[in-house]
Design a protein around this motif. Structure first.
Motif, PDB file in Angstrom:
ATOM      1  N   PRO A  31       0.835  -1.220   0.000  1.00 38.29           N
ATOM      2  CA  PRO A  31       0.000   0.000   0.000  1.00 38.29           C
ATOM      3  C   PRO A  31       0.861   1.260   0.000  1.00 38.29           C
ATOM      4  O   PRO A  31       1.855   1.343   0.728  1.00 38.29           O
ATOM      5  N   LYS A  33       1.068   5.608   0.176  1.00 41.57           N
ATOM      6  CA  LYS A  33       0.400   6.848   0.552  1.00 41.57           C
ATOM      7  C   LYS A  33       0.074   7.683  -0.682  1.00 41.57           C
ATOM      8  O   LYS A  33      -0.914   8.412  -0.718  1.00 41.57           O
ATOM      9  N   GLN A  37      -3.804   4.364  -0.446  1.00 41.50           N
ATOM     10  CA  GLN A  37      -4.281   2.986  -0.318  1.00 41.50           C
ATOM     11  C   GLN A  37      -4.314   2.516   1.129  1.00 41.50           C
ATOM     12  O   GLN A  37      -3.289   2.399   1.784  1.00 41.50           O
ATOM     13  N   ASN A  38      -5.509   2.267   1.613  1.00 41.04           N
ATOM     14  CA  ASN A  38      -5.747   1.594   2.887  1.00 41.04           C
ATOM     15  C   ASN A  38      -6.856   0.587   2.631  1.00 41.04           C
ATOM     16  O   ASN A  38      -7.983   0.963   2.321  1.00 41.04           O
ATOM     17  N   THR A 200     -10.496   2.963  12.745  1.00 37.67           N
ATOM     18  CA  THR A 200      -9.233   2.742  12.035  1.00 37.67           C
ATOM     19  C   THR A 200      -8.862   1.264  11.921  1.00 37.67           C
ATOM     20  O   THR A 200      -8.116   0.882  11.014  1.00 37.67           O
ATOM     21  N   PHE A 203      -8.875  -1.362   8.702  1.00 41.87           N
ATOM     22  CA  PHE A 203      -8.024  -1.128   7.538  1.00 41.87           C
ATOM     23  C   PHE A 203      -6.639  -1.744   7.713  1.00 41.87           C
ATOM     24  O   PHE A 203      -6.139  -1.888   8.830  1.00 41.87           O
ATOM     25  N   TRP A 204      -6.039  -2.065   6.575  1.00 38.46           N
ATOM     26  CA  TRP A 204      -4.609  -2.387   6.539  1.00 38.46           C
ATOM     27  C   TRP A 204      -3.990  -1.635   5.372  1.00 38.46           C
ATOM     28  O   TRP A 204      -4.495  -1.719   4.259  1.00 38.46           O
ATOM     29  N   PRO A 205      -2.940  -0.871   5.649  1.00 39.10           N
ATOM     30  CA  PRO A 205      -2.409  -0.541   6.977  1.00 39.10           C
ATOM     31  C   PRO A 205      -3.372   0.352   7.746  1.00 39.10           C
ATOM     32  O   PRO A 205      -4.238   1.008   7.148  1.00 39.10           O
ATOM     33  N   VAL A 206      -3.218   0.392   9.064  1.00 36.67           N
ATOM     34  CA  VAL A 206      -4.106   1.192   9.908  1.00 36.67           C
ATOM     35  C   VAL A 206      -3.829   2.676   9.668  1.00 36.67           C
ATOM     36  O   VAL A 206      -2.688   3.124   9.836  1.00 36.67           O
ATOM     37  N   PRO A 207      -4.842   3.441   9.236  1.00 34.21           N
ATOM     38  CA  PRO A 207      -4.622   4.880   9.007  1.00 34.21           C
ATOM     39  C   PRO A 207      -4.539   5.645  10.329  1.00 34.21           C
ATOM     40  O   PRO A 207      -4.923   5.132  11.385  1.00 34.21           O
TER      41      PRO A 207
END
Length: 293
Positions: A31, A33, A37-38, A200, A203-207
């Protein structure tokens, strides 16, 4: 004449945290930034999004940023067809494979368009969508939403997940501290409301930020012209009014109108107090103002 037959529903195997990570590893996906992408990995969350959208067997949904397919699978379980718009060529290429594997009876209802949602045009889609349901990339969420609402007038309902702060802005009422350009422009297309909150941990990764759901129901009978030229005129006034938020409209719109006196004349003709500020006006007031010469 007999009612059209509704295709039998299949059953999609939704993605969980382990499946999301496995798919990402298999496809070589990390993912980023840059693309916002999350990936959602919670089945209850994607089911809740589909439910909040109110879509059903008659709907053709355009989904932006399907990623690894979490929301796509949940949508295919409910709607007639999903048109997934994905900018990442790797993700776009693997999405049909994931759907064929986890929802083989529904795979023919998926169409993937590899494109930038900020630039996608109606002729790039295989069919006109009736709804937009998406976990929008947070770095471009508002521009993507407004672009699709303008380009795809067949969309009657939009249910999008965005950063919580952005959700608050989109659904804000005039006079609110967070009311601004996104609020007014979204209100040009239809009625806007908050439709829930999302934490939060799904999601992966955790925002680092909370998320929110926003629903926009397009006006069944628009209260003003919706053609591109008129929309651009209205949006030009909105941008000018909020570019200098702390100034009165008479001052803020002087460049747009040509002079402070011309701005005041147009404001008075539209029934607006020249000493008011942009955050006090609803969308209808900006539409009236844009119609003044």
């Amino acid at each position: 004449m007999p009612e059209p037959e509704i295709p039998a529903r299949g059953s999609a195997a939704l993605l969980g945290p382990a499946e999301v990570r496995t798919l990402a590893e298999r496809f070589g996906v990390r993912p980023t930034k840059q693309l916002g992408q999350n990936f959602v990995h919670d089945a209850n969350t994607v089911r809740r999004i589909v439910s909040a959208a109110g879509v059903g067997p008659a709907d053709i949904v355009v989904e932006v940023g399907p990623g690894l397919g979490s929301l796509t699978l949940a949508l295919l379980d409910v709607v007639d067809r999903v048109v997934a718009v994905e900018i990442d060529p790797v993700l776009a290429g693997h999405l049909p494979e994931t759907v064929a594997d986890r929802a083989p009876g529904l795979a023919d209802r998926l169409a993937v368009v590899q494109a930038d949602a900020l630039r996608v045009r109606p002729d790039q889609l295989p069919v006109a969508p009736t709804a937009l349901v998406a976990n929008l990339p947070y770095n471009v969420a508002v521009p993507v939403l407004l672009h699709l609402l303008a380009e795809l007038p067949s969309i009657a309902v939009s249910l999008v997940m965005v950063q919580a702060e952005v959700a608050d802005r989109l659904a804000a009422e005039p006079g609110s501290r967070v009311y601004g350009v996104p609020s007014v422009k979204a209100g040009f297309f239809g009625t806007v409301r908050r439709a829930g909150a999302v934490g939060t941990q799904v999601f992966w990764p955790v925002p680092r930020v909370e998320s929110g759901l926003v629903r926009i129901d397009r006006y069944a009978e628009p209260p003003w012209p919706m053609d591109d030229a008129h929309r651009r005129r209205v949006f030009e006034v909105i941008d000018a009014a909020f570019a200098q938020r702390r100034k009165t409209l008479r001052a803020a719109l002087s460049g747009w109108a040509g002079s402070p006196a011309a701005a005041e004349r147009r404001l008075v003709a539209a029934g607006i107090d020249p000493t008011a500020r942009g955050e006090t006006l609803d969308t209808a007031a900006f539409v009236r103002l844009a119609g003044q010469d």
